[in-house]
Structure formats: structure tokens, C-alpha cells
Write an enzyme that holds these catalytic residues in place. Structure first.
Site, mmCIF file in Angstrom:
data_model
loop_
_atom_site.group_PDB
_atom_site.id
_atom_site.type_symbol
_atom_site.label_atom_id
_atom_site.label_comp_id
_atom_site.label_asym_id
_atom_site.label_seq_id
_atom_site.Cartn_x
_atom_site.Cartn_y
_atom_site.Cartn_z
ATOM 1 N N ASP A 20 0.833 -1.202 0.000
ATOM 2 C CA ASP A 20 0.000 0.000 0.000
ATOM 3 C C ASP A 20 0.874 1.261 0.000
ATOM 4 O O ASP A 20 1.787 1.399 0.816
ATOM 5 C CB ASP A 20 -0.912 -0.022 1.236
ATOM 6 C CG ASP A 20 -2.203 0.731 1.016
ATOM 7 O OD1 ASP A 20 -2.130 1.939 0.736
ATOM 8 O OD2 ASP A 20 -3.276 0.117 1.132
ATOM 9 N N SER A 71 -6.904 4.313 -1.779
ATOM 10 C CA SER A 71 -7.080 2.882 -1.498
ATOM 11 C C SER A 71 -8.442 2.360 -1.895
ATOM 12 O O SER A 71 -8.578 1.197 -2.262
ATOM 13 C CB SER A 71 -6.880 2.617 -0.014
ATOM 14 O OG SER A 71 -5.539 2.763 0.326
ATOM 15 N N ASP A 168 -4.848 14.351 2.688
ATOM 16 C CA ASP A 168 -5.052 14.219 1.244
ATOM 17 C C ASP A 168 -4.675 15.521 0.534
ATOM 18 O O ASP A 168 -4.774 15.615 -0.698
ATOM 19 C CB ASP A 168 -6.521 13.884 0.926
ATOM 20 C CG ASP A 168 -6.948 12.568 1.554
ATOM 21 O OD1 ASP A 168 -6.107 11.644 1.621
ATOM 22 O OD2 ASP A 168 -8.097 12.456 1.995
ATOM 23 N N ARG A 208 -11.731 4.379 11.063
ATOM 24 C CA ARG A 208 -12.222 3.346 10.147
ATOM 25 C C ARG A 208 -11.978 1.961 10.721
ATOM 26 O O ARG A 208 -11.075 1.748 11.510
ATOM 27 C CB ARG A 208 -11.591 3.474 8.773
ATOM 28 C CG ARG A 208 -10.121 3.191 8.727
ATOM 29 C CD ARG A 208 -9.621 3.192 7.282
ATOM 30 N NE ARG A 208 -8.185 3.304 7.218
ATOM 31 C CZ ARG A 208 -7.545 3.866 6.182
ATOM 32 N NH1 ARG A 208 -8.205 4.378 5.181
ATOM 33 N NH2 ARG A 208 -6.234 3.920 6.178
ATOM 34 N N ARG A 280 -16.817 8.713 0.469
ATOM 35 C CA ARG A 280 -16.147 7.424 0.686
ATOM 36 C C ARG A 280 -16.565 6.840 2.040
ATOM 37 O O ARG A 280 -16.657 7.562 3.033
ATOM 38 C CB ARG A 280 -14.632 7.629 0.606
ATOM 39 C CG ARG A 280 -13.834 6.405 0.962
ATOM 40 C CD ARG A 280 -12.390 6.519 0.542
ATOM 41 N NE ARG A 280 -11.519 5.849 1.488
ATOM 42 C CZ ARG A 280 -10.219 5.707 1.340
ATOM 43 N NH1 ARG A 280 -9.614 6.203 0.270
ATOM 44 N NH2 ARG A 280 -9.498 5.093 2.247
ATOM 45 N N GLY A 281 -16.747 5.526 2.060
ATOM 46 C CA GLY A 281 -17.401 4.898 3.200
ATOM 47 C C GLY A 281 -16.555 4.534 4.397
ATOM 48 O O GLY A 281 -17.017 4.596 5.534
ATOM 49 N N LYS A 355 -5.988 -1.498 7.316
ATOM 50 C CA LYS A 355 -6.231 -1.786 5.895
ATOM 51 C C LYS A 355 -7.060 -3.061 5.718
ATOM 52 O O LYS A 355 -7.212 -3.533 4.580
ATOM 53 C CB LYS A 355 -4.893 -1.924 5.147
ATOM 54 C CG LYS A 355 -4.044 -0.664 5.158
ATOM 55 C CD LYS A 355 -4.503 0.355 4.129
ATOM 56 C CE LYS A 355 -3.720 1.656 4.232
ATOM 57 N NZ LYS A 355 -4.128 2.662 3.256
ATOM 58 N N ASP A 424 1.945 3.395 2.929
ATOM 59 C CA ASP A 424 0.883 4.404 2.931
ATOM 60 C C ASP A 424 0.704 5.064 4.299
ATOM 61 O O ASP A 424 0.731 6.289 4.402
ATOM 62 C CB ASP A 424 -0.435 3.765 2.519
ATOM 63 C CG ASP A 424 -1.533 4.811 2.490
ATOM 64 O OD1 ASP A 424 -1.448 5.733 1.658
ATOM 65 O OD2 ASP A 424 -2.459 4.742 3.313
ATOM 66 N N HIS A 428 1.705 8.951 5.058
ATOM 67 C CA HIS A 428 0.757 10.002 5.460
ATOM 68 C C HIS A 428 1.255 10.828 6.647
ATOM 69 O O HIS A 428 0.688 11.871 6.941
ATOM 70 C CB HIS A 428 -0.587 9.391 5.832
ATOM 71 C CG HIS A 428 -1.463 9.053 4.665
ATOM 72 N ND1 HIS A 428 -1.873 9.978 3.745
ATOM 73 C CD2 HIS A 428 -2.035 7.871 4.287
ATOM 74 C CE1 HIS A 428 -2.655 9.382 2.840
ATOM 75 N NE2 HIS A 428 -2.752 8.105 3.145
ATOM 76 N N ASP A 465 -1.588 -0.147 -4.549
ATOM 77 C CA ASP A 465 -2.886 0.435 -4.920
ATOM 78 C C ASP A 465 -2.748 1.885 -5.387
ATOM 79 O O ASP A 465 -3.610 2.406 -6.080
ATOM 80 C CB ASP A 465 -3.869 0.329 -3.760
ATOM 81 C CG ASP A 465 -3.322 0.914 -2.469
ATOM 82 O OD1 ASP A 465 -2.087 1.108 -2.342
ATOM 83 O OD2 ASP A 465 -4.128 1.189 -1.559
ATOM 84 N N HIS A 466 -1.676 2.538 -4.992
ATOM 85 C CA HIS A 466 -1.411 3.939 -5.368
ATOM 86 C C HIS A 466 -0.073 4.301 -4.737
ATOM 87 O O HIS A 466 0.432 3.573 -3.887
ATOM 88 C CB HIS A 466 -2.506 4.885 -4.839
ATOM 89 C CG HIS A 466 -2.706 4.791 -3.359
ATOM 90 N ND1 HIS A 466 -1.815 5.339 -2.458
ATOM 91 C CD2 HIS A 466 -3.653 4.180 -2.615
ATOM 92 C CE1 HIS A 466 -2.223 5.070 -1.234
ATOM 93 N NE2 HIS A 466 -3.330 4.354 -1.286
ATOM 94 N N HIS A 495 -1.221 11.116 -1.125
ATOM 95 C CA HIS A 495 -0.843 10.141 -2.155
ATOM 96 C C HIS A 495 -0.215 10.864 -3.351
ATOM 97 O O HIS A 495 -0.242 12.082 -3.427
ATOM 98 C CB HIS A 495 -2.080 9.373 -2.643
ATOM 99 C CG HIS A 495 -2.753 8.590 -1.561
ATOM 100 N ND1 HIS A 495 -4.005 8.072 -1.694
ATOM 101 C CD2 HIS A 495 -2.341 8.250 -0.313
ATOM 102 C CE1 HIS A 495 -4.333 7.432 -0.588
ATOM 103 N NE2 HIS A 495 -3.344 7.523 0.271
HETATM 104 C C1 3PG Z 1 -7.082 7.984 4.537
HETATM 105 O O1 3PG Z 1 -8.280 7.777 4.643
HETATM 106 O O2 3PG Z 1 -6.249 7.562 5.346
HETATM 107 C C2 3PG Z 1 -6.599 8.840 3.387
HETATM 108 O O3 3PG Z 1 -7.550 9.833 3.103
HETATM 109 C C3 3PG Z 1 -6.428 8.034 2.152
HETATM 110 O O4 3PG Z 1 -5.637 6.907 2.376
HETATM 111 P P1 3PG Z 1 -6.005 5.486 1.755
HETATM 112 O O5 3PG Z 1 -6.789 5.766 0.494
HETATM 113 O O6 3PG Z 1 -4.661 4.908 1.464
HETATM 114 O O7 3PG Z 1 -6.774 4.727 2.752
HETATM 115 CO CO CO Z 2 -3.400 6.479 2.046
#
Ligand code: 3PG
Ligand code: CO
Length: 552
Positions: A20, A71, A168, A208, A280-281, A355, A424, A428, A465-466, A495
Site C-alpha cells: 500500500d 485505497s 489528502d 475506520r 467514501r465509506g 487496511k 501508505d 501520510h 494500490d497507489h 498520495h
Molecule cells: C485515509 O483515509 O487515510 C486517506 O484519506 C487516504 O488513504 P487510503 O486511500 O490509502 O486509505
Molecule cells: Co493512504
């Protein structure tokens, strides 16, 4: 139904490894992937089939090629083998064409129910969400459009609960978005519109995968109850946090509640409407649950206002969360997970908490349930609860242990996807040295995982993924790192637009050739994995990355 082919059979498992946030950067000062010591990836360069994949913009269903990957869109594309219009694009279109705001159109029903609810109750329209133009979870333009139309339709009181980004977008940009939205509110005639509460997104509301419900509780207190540090304005909250720590990233600005002489300016009350404007969820589900679940027990809510709650989109298609949403998401169907389940093929998904949903929920097209309980093994390694610059190795070793153990020869597992979050999550934080260690930790674990795959006579598809760690400093127009007044490089936490690496490690499978394609992108991975599993990639998917034997 999937058909088989007779070109060859990989007797062991096919394993997709998602590094990631590990993109292919410009090999410049801020490219932590380039600066990391990565003997495993270097070795893959020699022994594996190698190319790169596009992972941003229209290649993953975003509105434009200026949009970086993320992601959600990345794992959707990886799991579905096809590009769908993503939330960012669907909302953009609904707003730009104004179908969302035309009474009687197919797409405006919930918007008008929300407006009518507030008008009838003479209540307040609350908007909660990430205030930036990152376009990963939300976009400030959507907030402006929605409040403009709410005002046109006669809503008199609007309150914004602003989550500050820095993740972001630029790390210290919150003031710009606050000033922009406040100027916009000023221009709404006859409407009392204000920011009422907020805080940095990594402390307030946007948890999350149930990693830290405390974040959501802090948000509930600030947004709903009006409890938390009192300030005169959102800008004051930002300025005083930066005064205390000039390097503080906006993600970590403490919660705040805007007060006037009568107390909090915008608690959430019975009769109000609440729009969670993130599309985004993953980081929107928990707050939605706090508003919607009658038997909610994740924290003490103290007061649960009777509100009209609506999400920008439906965040979870299986659970129907939230019950009401403004814009319909693309229906992502016949993903590789679903097809394998119906073909009776056993699958594994492994990551750590941060993740975990990426390799389950996002991979399966934003569905949280399994397709076949008996055929899917999902393993979540609990994440540390720290900022990951402090633990850049994260749970890479534990993820590797769990994967190797689960793939034992008696497991019957034919397909696995594994996500290493380090590149990732550490990227961040904006800490270059930590990002180098993150990439090195991943590389070390990859070595062990590839050895296990080889022993099992399997194949590994290693990709990302990015990008993220591949660019840790902000660059100027000439691609030179920007320095601050003290001569330090300015961190970049978001990202990147860079492509991602792709290696197919298939020991024992001779003669594999990379297919010529106009563009190679993430959606080419699922059909490749299916082909390697001895299955014909279905028509609706993009092409596999390798030539079929008949074509070679
Ligand atoms: C996050 O939610 O942590 C970032 O906005 C985006 O990161 P991710 O797409 O790698 O989860
Ligand atoms: Co990210």
C-alpha cells in the site's frame, strides 16, 4: 460462471500482495521507496516479470487525471478487474449537471426530502465532513453547491462541522478551506450559516474499521452535544493549535466547539437534518452507525437527537448504511471475489486493522459481508494505536506470519490477497526517515512471503494500490523539493500520481510474457490472477497482463 483453460496449472496458491502506498517515484530527494534498501524488490526486478501500472485519475474511475489514486478506488479496481465510476465522479456529475437539485428528477428525491424536513421543522441543516479538495473522501465544492441550493430553497440555518484534512492535501492548509467556506457562507443571502465544530480528521470522527471508536466519540461530543474545547471560530482553533506546535499537521488539530456569547453555536437537535458529505465509506460508517443504530453500544451518546440523517452515498451495500443517501454509488458486481466464491474456490484476505477493510470490503466492491462463509478466510491483525511514524514496521511481520500459516498446504486456499499498509500509513505522516524504514520493513517481510509462495509452488503478483512514500516532499514546478524558511524540506503527506510497480513472480512457470496494452492499470490484475488460477478471465473484465499461451 468461470470457465477453465488448459494452458497450465499453478498447483500452489496465487497471492496478490498489495504494498500500500509504494509507487514508482522520480528517484528524487523525497522518494523514500528509492532511498530505502530493498533487496527483495531489487531481486524481483531480476527474476520476475516486471512492469508498472497506472493507479490514478481516470484509470481508476476518478473525475480527472489530476486526481491521485487512493485505497478505495485502487482496491475496487484490483478486486473488480474493471473500472467503475467512483463516488468522486458520481457526485461530481450529479452536482455539475444539477440533477441532484432538480425537484422531480430521479436523483434528487432524498435531497428534497432533506430540505423539506428542515423547512417543515424550522430546524437546522448540519453538514459534517472532511473540509478540503482532496477528492478522496469529499470535496469542498460539493459543500458549496449543496449549501447554495439549500439556501435557494429557503433553508435559513446551516451549520458545518468541519473535519480538517492535512492528509489528502497540504499538511497545513486547513485555514485556506475554512476561509473559503466562510466567504461562501457570507455570500448566502438570508441564511445564518456558520462553522459550529470540528477538529483534525485523525483525532475526530473519521475512524475506520473500528480501530479507535474514541475518535468518533470525540466527534459526537463536539458536533452533536457541543462538548469540547471552546473557541471563537474555527480559524482560532487552527491558529492556537499551530501556535502550540508550529509543525502540527492539520490531521491532528484537537477537537473544537465554536461558541458565541450564548454558548455553542450549533449543537444538533431534534428536527434537524444531518448530511455526512463524505462520499467514501470507510471513515464514514462509524458516525453513520452512531446516528442510526437504536441499540448502539460503542460509546455513551448521552443524547440522541431525532434527526433526518443522510450520507452523501450509501457506504455499505450489504448493511444498507446509511439508510438514506443523496447519490447512488456504482454497483460493483461480479468481482473476482464473488466469481471465485461461486466457482467454489477458497480465498484468503489478510491485513492489519488499518487496511483490513481494503482487502475485504473495498476489494469486494464496498460490500462488508462474505459471499461464501465456508470459502473465505479473512484475517485481521490488530493495528497499533499510534501515529505510524513511531512504528513504521507496523504489523508487517505479523501479517506475514498469519499469511504463511493460513496458506499451509492443507488449507485448500487457492487465492489470497495481502495488504502491507506501511508505505501508505507512514507516508501520510510526512516523516521521510520513517517512510524509508516502512518500505524496508515491508521489503524484508516480502522476502519471507515470496519464499513461502515458492515452496507451495504458487505465484505472487506484487503491486500497490497507489503511490505515497515515493514522494515525501512537496516539489516546485521544476520538480525540486520546496524548502521552508528554515531550509527544511516541506513534507508531503498525500498520495501521489505516480504509477505503481507490478511484478509477477512465477517460479517454475516458464515463457510468461507481458501483454502489449495501450495502458496497463490496476484493473488488469484480477484477470491476470484468474488466468494464473487456470480460469478464463470473464468478458466484462479488462485484459490480463500476460499473454495467454494461445496468443504467445
Ligand atoms: C485515509 O483515509 O487515510 C486517506 O484519506 C487516504 O488513504 P487510503 O486511500 O490509502 O486509505
Ligand atoms: Co493512504
Amino acid at each position: 460462471m468461470l470457465k477453465t483453460h488448459n494452458d497450465f496449472e499453478v498447483s500452489g496458491p496465487v497471492v496478490v500482495v498489495v504494498l500500500d502506498g509504494v509507487g514508482v517515484g522520480k528517484h528524487d530527494a523525497g522518494d523514500a521507496v528509492f532511498h530505502a534498501r530493498t533487496p527483495t524488490m531489487d531481486w524481483l526486478d531480476d527474476v520476475a516479470l516486471k512492469t508498472t501500472l497506472l493507479a490514478h485519475g481516470t484509470h481508476v474511475g476518478m473525475p480527472s487525471d489530476a486526481d491521485m489514486g487512493n485505497s478505495e478506488v485502487g482496491h475496487n479496481a484490483l478486486g473488480a478487474g474493471k473500472i467503475y465510476d467512483q463516488g468522486a465522479k458520481r457526485v461530481d456529475v450529479a452536482i455539475r449537471t444539477e440533477v441532484l437539485f432538480e425537484r422531480g428528477s430521479d436523483d434528487s428525491e432524498t435531497f428534497f426530502e432533506m430540505v423539506d424536513h428542515v423547512t417543515r421543522s424550522n430546524g437546522t441543516l448540519h453538514l459534517i465532513g472532511l473540509l478540503s479538495d482532496g477528492n478522496v473522501h469529499s470535496h469542498i465544492d460539493h459543500v458549496e453547491a449543496i449549501t447554495t441550493h439549500a439556501a435557494r430553497l429557503g433553508i435559513k440555518r446551516i451549520r458545518l462541522h468541519a473535519l480538517l484534512d492535512g492528509r489528502d492535501v497540504d499538511g497545513q492548509s486547513a485555514h485556506r478551506y475554512i476561509e473559503k467556506i466562510e466567504a461562501h457562507f457570507e455570500g448566502l443571502s438570508g441564511v445564518d450559516a456558520k462553522i459550529a465544530s470540528g477538529g483534525g480528521r485523525m483525532l475526530v470522527t473519521m475512524d475506520r474499521y473500528e480501530a479507535e471508536w474514541d475518535m468518533v466519540e470525540r466527534g459526537w461530543k463536539a458536533h452533536v452535544l457541543g462538548e469540547g474545547p471552546a473557541v471563537g471560530s474555527a480559524l482560532e482553533a487552527v491558529n492556537s493549535a499551530r501556535k502550540e506546535n508550529p509543525d502540527l499537521n492539520d490531521q491532528y488539530i484537537p477537537p473544537f466547539v465554536v461558541h458565541d456569547s450564548n454558548g455553542p453555536v450549533g449543537t444538533i437537535e431534534d428536527g434537524d437534518a444531518v448530511l455526512l458529505f463524505n462520499f467514501r465509506g470507510d471513515r464514514a460508517i462509524e458516525l453513520s452507525r452512531a446516528f442510526e443504530e437504536s441499540d448502539f453500544d460503542k460509546f455513551e451518546r448521552h443524547r440522541v437527537p431525532d434527526v433526518f440523517f443522510v450520507g452523501m452515498m450509501q457506504y455499505d451495500g450489504d448493511l444498507g448504511v446509511p439508510a438514506r443517501s443523496l447519490v447512488k454509488p456504482s454497483k460493483i458486481t461480479s468481482t473476482m471475489g464473488e466469481l471465485l466464491a461461486s466457482a467454489g474456490v477458497k480465498q484468503l484476505a489478510v491485513s492489519e486493522t488499518q487496511k483490513y477493510g481494503h482487502v475485504t470490503y473495498f476489494w469486494n466492491g464496498n460490500r462488508s459481508e462474505k459471499f461464501r462463509e465456508d470459502l473465505e478466510v479473512y484475517i485481521e491483525v490488530p493495528s497499533d494505536r499510534v501515529t505510524f511514524d513511531q512504528r513504521p514496521w507496523m504489523k508487517a511481520a505479523e501479517i506475514t506470519d498469519a499469511t504463511i500459516e493460513a496458506l499451509n498446504p492443507n488449507s485448500g486456499i487457492r487465492f489470497a490477497r495481502v495488504n502491507y499498509p506501511n508505505g501508505d500509513m507512514v507516508g501520510h505522516t510526512g516523516d521521510f526517515e520513517a517512510a524509508v524504514i516502512a518500505v524496508e520493513a515491508t521489503d524484508l517481510c516480502l522476502k519471507r512471503l515470496l519464499a513461502a509462495v515458492r515452496k507451495l509452488n504458487g505465484v505472487a503478483i506484487v503491486t500497490a494500490d497507489h503511490g505515497n512514500s515515493d514522494q515525501m516532499y512537496q516539489l516546485d514546478k521544476n520538480s525540486e523539493p520546496i524548502r521552508d524558511s528554515q531550509g527544511r524540506f516541506v513534507p508531503m503527506t498525500a498520495h501521489t500520481l505516480n504509477p505503481v510497480p507490478l511484478w509477477i513472480y512465477a517460479p517454475g512457470l516458464d515463457g510468461l510474457k507481458v501483454r502489449e496494452l495501450a495502458t496497463r492499470r490496476l484493473s488488469n490484475v484480477a484477470p491476470t490472477a484468474l488466468y494464473l488460477l487456470g480460469l478464463e478471465p470473464p468478458e466484462h473484465m479488462d485484459d490480463p497482463l500476460i499473454l495467454k499461451r494461445s496468443e504467445a
